[in-house]
Design a protein around this motif. Sequence first.
Motif, PDB file in Angstrom:
ATOM      1  N   TYR A 287       0.826  -1.152  -0.005  1.00  0.00           N
ATOM      2  CA  TYR A 287       0.140  -0.038   0.076  1.00  0.00           C
ATOM      3  C   TYR A 287       1.035   1.284  -0.121  1.00  0.00           C
ATOM      4  O   TYR A 287       0.302   2.428  -0.072  1.00  0.00           O
ATOM      5  N   VAL A 288       2.208   1.057   0.100  1.00  0.00           N
ATOM      6  CA  VAL A 288       2.909   2.424   0.475  1.00  0.00           C
ATOM      7  C   VAL A 288       2.887   3.237  -0.793  1.00  0.00           C
ATOM      8  O   VAL A 288       2.850   4.490  -0.685  1.00  0.00           O
ATOM      9  N   SER A 289       2.970   2.742  -2.075  1.00  0.00           N
ATOM     10  CA  SER A 289       2.963   3.488  -3.156  1.00  0.00           C
ATOM     11  C   SER A 289       1.635   4.313  -3.417  1.00  0.00           C
ATOM     12  O   SER A 289       1.998   5.812  -3.704  1.00  0.00           O
ATOM     13  N   GLU A 290       0.541   3.670  -2.970  1.00  0.00           N
ATOM     14  CA  GLU A 290      -0.611   4.302  -3.279  1.00  0.00           C
ATOM     15  C   GLU A 290      -0.913   5.373  -2.258  1.00  0.00           C
ATOM     16  O   GLU A 290      -1.212   6.236  -2.409  1.00  0.00           O
ATOM     17  N   MET A 291      -0.260   5.215  -0.981  1.00  0.00           N
ATOM     18  CA  MET A 291      -0.519   6.164   0.177  1.00  0.00           C
ATOM     19  C   MET A 291       0.626   7.348   0.032  1.00  0.00           C
ATOM     20  O   MET A 291       0.171   8.410   0.170  1.00  0.00           O
ATOM     21  N   GLU A 292       1.718   7.235  -0.634  1.00  0.00           N
ATOM     22  CA  GLU A 292       2.353   8.318  -0.996  1.00  0.00           C
ATOM     23  C   GLU A 292       1.647   9.366  -1.872  1.00  0.00           C
ATOM     24  O   GLU A 292       2.079  10.611  -1.894  1.00  0.00           O
ATOM     25  N   HIS A 293       0.871   8.605  -2.915  1.00  0.00           N
ATOM     26  CA  HIS A 293       0.289   9.611  -3.794  1.00  0.00           C
ATOM     27  C   HIS A 293      -0.931  10.432  -2.990  1.00  0.00           C
ATOM     28  O   HIS A 293      -1.570  11.439  -3.275  1.00  0.00           O
ATOM     29  N   LYS A 294      -1.673   9.577  -2.256  1.00  0.00           N
ATOM     30  CA  LYS A 294      -2.834  10.194  -1.772  1.00  0.00           C
ATOM     31  C   LYS A 294      -2.759  10.788  -0.155  1.00  0.00           C
ATOM     32  O   LYS A 294      -3.616  11.252   0.506  1.00  0.00           O
ATOM     33  N   ALA A 295      -1.443  10.632   0.440  1.00  0.00           N
ATOM     34  CA  ALA A 295      -1.091  11.249   1.670  1.00  0.00           C
ATOM     35  C   ALA A 295      -1.433  12.889   1.831  1.00  0.00           C
ATOM     36  O   ALA A 295      -1.231  13.329   0.873  1.00  0.00           O
ATOM     37  N   LYS A 296      -1.872  13.117   2.899  1.00  0.00           N
ATOM     38  CA  LYS A 296      -2.288  14.654   3.094  1.00  0.00           C
ATOM     39  C   LYS A 296      -1.475  15.137   4.033  1.00  0.00           C
ATOM     40  O   LYS A 296      -1.274  14.613   5.254  1.00  0.00           O
ATOM     41  N   PRO A 297      -0.808  16.309   3.815  1.00  0.00           N
ATOM     42  CA  PRO A 297       0.015  16.982   5.060  1.00  0.00           C
ATOM     43  C   PRO A 297      -0.739  17.467   6.189  1.00  0.00           C
ATOM     44  O   PRO A 297      -1.998  17.665   5.821  1.00  0.00           O
ATOM     45  N   PRO A 298      -0.344  17.644   7.108  1.00  0.00           N
ATOM     46  CA  PRO A 298      -1.104  18.554   8.389  1.00  0.00           C
ATOM     47  C   PRO A 298      -1.583  19.723   7.764  1.00  0.00           C
ATOM     48  O   PRO A 298      -0.986  20.548   7.226  1.00  0.00           O
ATOM     49  N   MET A 299      -3.032  19.988   7.949  1.00  0.00           N
ATOM     50  CA  MET A 299      -3.439  21.059   7.272  1.00  0.00           C
ATOM     51  C   MET A 299      -4.467  21.856   8.369  1.00  0.00           C
ATOM     52  O   MET A 299      -4.519  21.571   9.439  1.00  0.00           O
ATOM     53  N   LEU A 300      -4.853  23.391   8.128  1.00  0.00           N
ATOM     54  CA  LEU A 300      -5.415  24.024   9.077  1.00  0.00           C
ATOM     55  C   LEU A 300      -6.398  24.983   8.410  1.00  0.00           C
ATOM     56  O   LEU A 300      -6.028  25.465   7.238  1.00  0.00           O
ATOM     57  N   ALA A 301      -7.505  25.036   9.064  1.00  0.00           N
ATOM     58  CA  ALA A 301      -8.535  25.890   8.354  1.00  0.00           C
ATOM     59  C   ALA A 301      -8.453  27.264   8.929  1.00  0.00           C
ATOM     60  O   ALA A 301      -8.057  27.419  10.054  1.00  0.00           O
ATOM     61  N   VAL A 302      -8.720  28.245   7.885  1.00  0.00           N
ATOM     62  CA  VAL A 302      -8.598  29.662   8.264  1.00  0.00           C
ATOM     63  C   VAL A 302      -9.879  30.158   7.449  1.00  0.00           C
ATOM     64  O   VAL A 302     -10.199  30.023   6.273  1.00  0.00           O
ATOM     65  N   ILE A 303     -10.666  31.098   8.337  1.00  0.00           N
ATOM     66  CA  ILE A 303     -11.704  31.729   7.928  1.00  0.00           C
ATOM     67  C   ILE A 303     -11.425  33.060   7.374  1.00  0.00           C
ATOM     68  O   ILE A 303     -10.782  33.802   8.294  1.00  0.00           O
ATOM     69  N   ARG A 304     -12.087  33.395   6.297  1.00  0.00           N
ATOM     70  CA  ARG A 304     -11.817  34.913   5.926  1.00  0.00           C
ATOM     71  C   ARG A 304     -12.813  35.583   6.604  1.00  0.00           C
ATOM     72  O   ARG A 304     -14.161  35.776   6.045  1.00  0.00           O
ATOM     73  N   GLU A 305     -12.364  36.251   7.647  1.00  0.00           N
ATOM     74  CA  GLU A 305     -13.727  36.704   8.681  1.00  0.00           C
ATOM     75  C   GLU A 305     -14.495  38.038   8.163  1.00  0.00           C
ATOM     76  O   GLU A 305     -15.462  38.064   8.395  1.00  0.00           O
ATOM     77  N   ALA A 306     -13.789  38.523   7.004  1.00  0.00           N
ATOM     78  CA  ALA A 306     -14.711  39.849   6.558  1.00  0.00           C
ATOM     79  C   ALA A 306     -15.786  39.454   5.670  1.00  0.00           C
ATOM     80  O   ALA A 306     -16.740  39.776   5.504  1.00  0.00           O
ATOM     81  N   GLU A 307     -15.702  38.025   5.212  1.00  0.00           N
ATOM     82  CA  GLU A 307     -16.671  37.458   4.285  1.00  0.00           C
ATOM     83  C   GLU A 307     -17.675  36.469   4.909  1.00  0.00           C
ATOM     84  O   GLU A 307     -18.573  36.115   4.317  1.00  0.00           O
ATOM     85  N   CYS A 308     -17.333  36.286   6.312  1.00  0.00           N
ATOM     86  CA  CYS A 308     -18.228  35.364   7.063  1.00  0.00           C
ATOM     87  C   CYS A 308     -19.575  36.091   7.272  1.00  0.00           C
ATOM     88  O   CYS A 308     -19.674  37.114   7.684  1.00  0.00           O
ATOM     89  N   ILE A 309     -20.532  35.165   7.073  1.00  0.00           N
ATOM     90  CA  ILE A 309     -21.969  35.855   7.278  1.00  0.00           C
ATOM     91  C   ILE A 309     -22.505  35.078   8.683  1.00  0.00           C
ATOM     92  O   ILE A 309     -23.768  35.404   9.104  1.00  0.00           O
TER      93      ILE A 309
END
Length: 207
Positions: free
Chosen positions: A65-87
């Motif tokens: 599974y290693v080759s497949e996982m190397e392609h679909k692996a996701k790095p650590p992510m962080l969500a950020v809200i563009r606060e001026a556009e938030c309703i």
Amino acid sequence: MNKVTPEQIDALLPQTQCGLCGYGGCMPYAEAMVFEAAPINLCPPGGVHTLRELGRLMNQDPEPYVSEMEHKAKPPMLAVIREAECIGCTKCIQACPVDAILGSAKQMHTIISAECTGCELCVPPCPVDCIDILIQPDAAQIELEKKSRARQRFRERQERLAMENAEKKTLLHKNSLAKKKTYIHDAIARVKARKAQRHAPDKQGLR
């Protein structure tokens, strides 16, 4: 050899609670591996490192599974809200599996960066597309402390939602009983009224 437990597997998972594995969070995926023989290669946020750790724990060869996982692996992510556009629609708050978003109806929302797991579940429900998902630099995986917090926050949210659902069911049941009692009371009153009308003396016949 001792049987592997869901808790042991869950300890290896990244605690993003993203559902990319097809299950409702890291613990549900861990339980599926133990009780449903779910494969070990379903966690993109965990990447190759977690894949190999799961393989060692589950006594399975991860290399196919290693080759497949190397392609679909996701790095650590962080969500950020563009606060001026938030309703302030609160839809992102409802979607967050670890309660990492602060805000209220019609008010600007903000994400608690220290608690966000980058699961991306807040993005699809946002009606104004004001949430960005950024790669966290200098972070190969979620830190141990953050993983522990994310796990705890996920459990607390699940417990809160279960309690809220139970309270809603209880309220619906009480309302249903109240309506049933009112219906029965009204039905009895109608029957009594009809009986009284049938047994009432004919005033014209008494003249």
